[in-house]
Design a protein around this motif. Sequence first.
Motif, PDB file in Angstrom:
ATOM      1  N   GLU A  24     -31.751  27.484 -21.223  1.00  0.00           N
ATOM      2  CA  GLU A  24     -31.056  26.209 -21.447  1.00  0.00           C
ATOM      3  C   GLU A  24     -29.596  26.445 -21.812  1.00  0.00           C
ATOM      4  N   LEU A  25     -29.327  27.441 -22.682  1.00  0.00           N
ATOM      5  CA  LEU A  25     -27.946  27.760 -23.056  1.00  0.00           C
ATOM      6  C   LEU A  25     -27.120  28.142 -21.838  1.00  0.00           C
ATOM      7  N   LEU A  26     -27.747  28.869 -20.912  1.00  0.00           N
ATOM      8  CA  LEU A  26     -27.047  29.324 -19.715  1.00  0.00           C
ATOM      9  C   LEU A  26     -27.156  28.326 -18.557  1.00  0.00           C
ATOM     10  N   GLU A  27     -27.767  27.174 -18.852  1.00  0.00           N
ATOM     11  CA  GLU A  27     -27.907  26.093 -17.865  1.00  0.00           C
ATOM     12  C   GLU A  27     -28.507  26.617 -16.568  1.00  0.00           C
ATOM     13  N   ALA A  28     -29.570  27.440 -16.718  1.00  0.00           N
ATOM     14  CA  ALA A  28     -30.201  28.063 -15.555  1.00  0.00           C
ATOM     15  C   ALA A  28     -31.720  28.002 -15.698  1.00  0.00           C
ATOM     16  N   PRO A  29     -32.327  26.841 -15.448  1.00  0.00           N
ATOM     17  CA  PRO A  29     -33.790  26.730 -15.526  1.00  0.00           C
ATOM     18  C   PRO A  29     -34.459  27.743 -14.595  1.00  0.00           C
ATOM     19  N   GLY A  30     -35.494  28.383 -15.090  1.00  0.00           N
ATOM     20  CA  GLY A  30     -36.203  29.360 -14.277  1.00  0.00           C
ATOM     21  C   GLY A  30     -35.584  30.742 -14.288  1.00  0.00           C
ATOM     22  N   LEU A  31     -34.531  30.938 -15.071  1.00  0.00           N
ATOM     23  CA  LEU A  31     -33.886  32.254 -15.151  1.00  0.00           C
ATOM     24  C   LEU A  31     -34.883  33.283 -15.674  1.00  0.00           C
ATOM     25  N   GLY A  32     -34.972  34.448 -15.017  1.00  0.00           N
ATOM     26  CA  GLY A  32     -35.950  35.456 -15.399  1.00  0.00           C
ATOM     27  C   GLY A  32     -35.489  36.369 -16.514  1.00  0.00           C
ATOM     28  N   HIS A  33     -34.275  36.929 -16.389  1.00  0.00           N
ATOM     29  CA  HIS A  33     -33.780  37.903 -17.359  1.00  0.00           C
ATOM     30  C   HIS A  33     -32.312  37.620 -17.699  1.00  0.00           C
ATOM     31  N   VAL A  34     -31.909  38.070 -18.868  1.00  0.00           N
ATOM     32  CA  VAL A  34     -30.520  37.945 -19.311  1.00  0.00           C
ATOM     33  C   VAL A  34     -30.028  39.300 -19.803  1.00  0.00           C
ATOM     34  N   ARG A  35     -28.717  39.481 -19.707  1.00  0.00           N
ATOM     35  CA  ARG A  35     -28.071  40.628 -20.337  1.00  0.00           C
ATOM     36  C   ARG A  35     -27.733  40.228 -21.770  1.00  0.00           C
ATOM     37  N   ARG A  36     -28.260  40.955 -22.743  1.00  0.00           N
ATOM     38  CA  ARG A  36     -28.045  40.671 -24.173  1.00  0.00           C
ATOM     39  C   ARG A  36     -27.092  41.712 -24.720  1.00  0.00           C
ATOM     40  N   GLU A  89     -21.465  33.159 -19.151  1.00  0.00           N
ATOM     41  CA  GLU A  89     -21.801  33.778 -20.443  1.00  0.00           C
ATOM     42  C   GLU A  89     -21.856  32.715 -21.521  1.00  0.00           C
ATOM     43  N   HIS A  90     -22.715  32.978 -22.516  1.00  0.00           N
ATOM     44  CA  HIS A  90     -22.753  32.176 -23.735  1.00  0.00           C
ATOM     45  C   HIS A  90     -22.620  33.131 -24.909  1.00  0.00           C
ATOM     46  N   GLY A  91     -21.663  32.856 -25.799  1.00  0.00           N
ATOM     47  CA  GLY A  91     -21.424  33.743 -26.930  1.00  0.00           C
ATOM     48  C   GLY A  91     -21.512  33.027 -28.255  1.00  0.00           C
ATOM     49  N   TRP A  92     -21.978  33.737 -29.262  1.00  0.00           N
ATOM     50  CA  TRP A  92     -21.954  33.220 -30.637  1.00  0.00           C
ATOM     51  C   TRP A  92     -21.505  34.363 -31.537  1.00  0.00           C
ATOM     52  N   HIS A  93     -20.393  34.118 -32.227  1.00  0.00           N
ATOM     53  CA  HIS A  93     -19.706  35.184 -32.944  1.00  0.00           C
ATOM     54  C   HIS A  93     -19.409  34.761 -34.385  1.00  0.00           C
ATOM     55  N   VAL A  94     -19.255  35.752 -35.270  1.00  0.00           N
ATOM     56  CA  VAL A  94     -18.812  35.495 -36.643  1.00  0.00           C
ATOM     57  C   VAL A  94     -17.609  36.379 -36.931  1.00  0.00           C
ATOM     58  N   TYR A  95     -16.644  35.818 -37.655  1.00  0.00           N
ATOM     59  CA  TYR A  95     -15.388  36.489 -37.953  1.00  0.00           C
ATOM     60  C   TYR A  95     -15.139  36.477 -39.458  1.00  0.00           C
ATOM     61  N   ARG A  96     -14.499  37.514 -39.957  1.00  0.00           N
ATOM     62  CA  ARG A  96     -14.119  37.557 -41.370  1.00  0.00           C
ATOM     63  C   ARG A  96     -12.997  36.546 -41.617  1.00  0.00           C
ATOM     64  N   ALA A  97     -13.259  35.556 -42.441  1.00  0.00           N
ATOM     65  CA  ALA A  97     -12.248  34.529 -42.712  1.00  0.00           C
ATOM     66  C   ALA A  97     -11.038  35.109 -43.432  1.00  0.00           C
ATOM     67  N   ARG A 141     -19.364  29.673 -27.713  1.00  0.00           N
ATOM     68  CA  ARG A 141     -18.607  29.390 -26.495  1.00  0.00           C
ATOM     69  C   ARG A 141     -19.501  29.552 -25.279  1.00  0.00           C
ATOM     70  N   THR A 142     -19.422  28.573 -24.366  1.00  0.00           N
ATOM     71  CA  THR A 142     -20.082  28.650 -23.070  1.00  0.00           C
ATOM     72  C   THR A 142     -19.001  28.654 -22.004  1.00  0.00           C
ATOM     73  N   THR A 143     -19.005  29.688 -21.154  1.00  0.00           N
ATOM     74  CA  THR A 143     -17.930  29.888 -20.190  1.00  0.00           C
ATOM     75  C   THR A 143     -18.443  29.665 -18.768  1.00  0.00           C
ATOM     76  N   GLU A 194     -16.495  25.627 -23.033  1.00  0.00           N
ATOM     77  CA  GLU A 194     -16.722  24.700 -24.141  1.00  0.00           C
ATOM     78  C   GLU A 194     -16.925  25.539 -25.397  1.00  0.00           C
ATOM     79  N   GLN A 195     -16.244  25.164 -26.474  1.00  0.00           N
ATOM     80  CA  GLN A 195     -16.219  26.008 -27.667  1.00  0.00           C
ATOM     81  C   GLN A 195     -16.347  25.162 -28.924  1.00  0.00           C
ATOM     82  N   ASN A 196     -17.144  25.649 -29.872  1.00  0.00           N
ATOM     83  CA  ASN A 196     -17.287  25.013 -31.182  1.00  0.00           C
ATOM     84  C   ASN A 196     -16.959  26.027 -32.264  1.00  0.00           C
TER      85      ASN A 196
END
Length: 260
Positions: free
Chosen positions: A135-147, A238-246, A227-229, A198-200
Amino acid sequence: MSARRPDIVFPSWDPAREIEIDPGSPEPLYFQVSRQLHAAIEDGRLPAGARLGNEVDLAASLRLSRPTVRQAIQSLVNQGLLVRRRGVGTQVVRTRVARPLRLSSLFDDLAGLGGTPGSVVLINRLEPAGADTAELLEAPGLGHVRRLKRIRSVDGEPLAVMNNYLPDGIIDPDDDELRDKGLYQLLRSAGVRLHAAEQNIGARQATEEDAELLDEQPGAALLTMRRTTYDDTGRVVEHGWHVYRASRYTFNLSLTNGPQ
């Protein structure tokens, strides 16, 4: 038990000589101290890594109360210029990385800012794509992902923990490529035409794992980004979720006037 490391004040900077206090000024005493400490950090008299003396000694040398000195130091901690570390004391940190909001990778931005980016690859594997990932990659039926999971650093100091999902078949990088290049650089080299994202942006406190990976204290403030690119065909690449030192990182936004 190891002996406590002594507080170190760089010999070229003596607070009793460098900081001038004017009791008759309308400027609060704590602000006079913080303003002059800030200037010493900005012009290099207090370089990154310098440790201030403890609050009691600083208060005595400046002939001020300890609460006044504590408030001055805390204001600079809040600005990300100083950090309090257990067993070390109050220490000057590096200047924050200020990153513009644009379609670029952190690796590319750090290099463009004159830093030396680096990466530690924690995860680089193919794995089955669950329903949530598809769902994150907007690809129903996707078999495998690169993590992917990496620690991004600048000049040897950890800055962010980067997590990414990519649809299988987009790229197949080895660990050396992930250490030496940014993800978007690898995508472009593979012929992917990046178009939009799209980025939050948000914030949360550091977990025990975050703290260990980023050399922070549990509960420290972290910035978060999801971020979803998309490429120029509208496909999610790609879909990314990251944390940064404030304490070391900010986002810069450019705002324009809307319709009147």
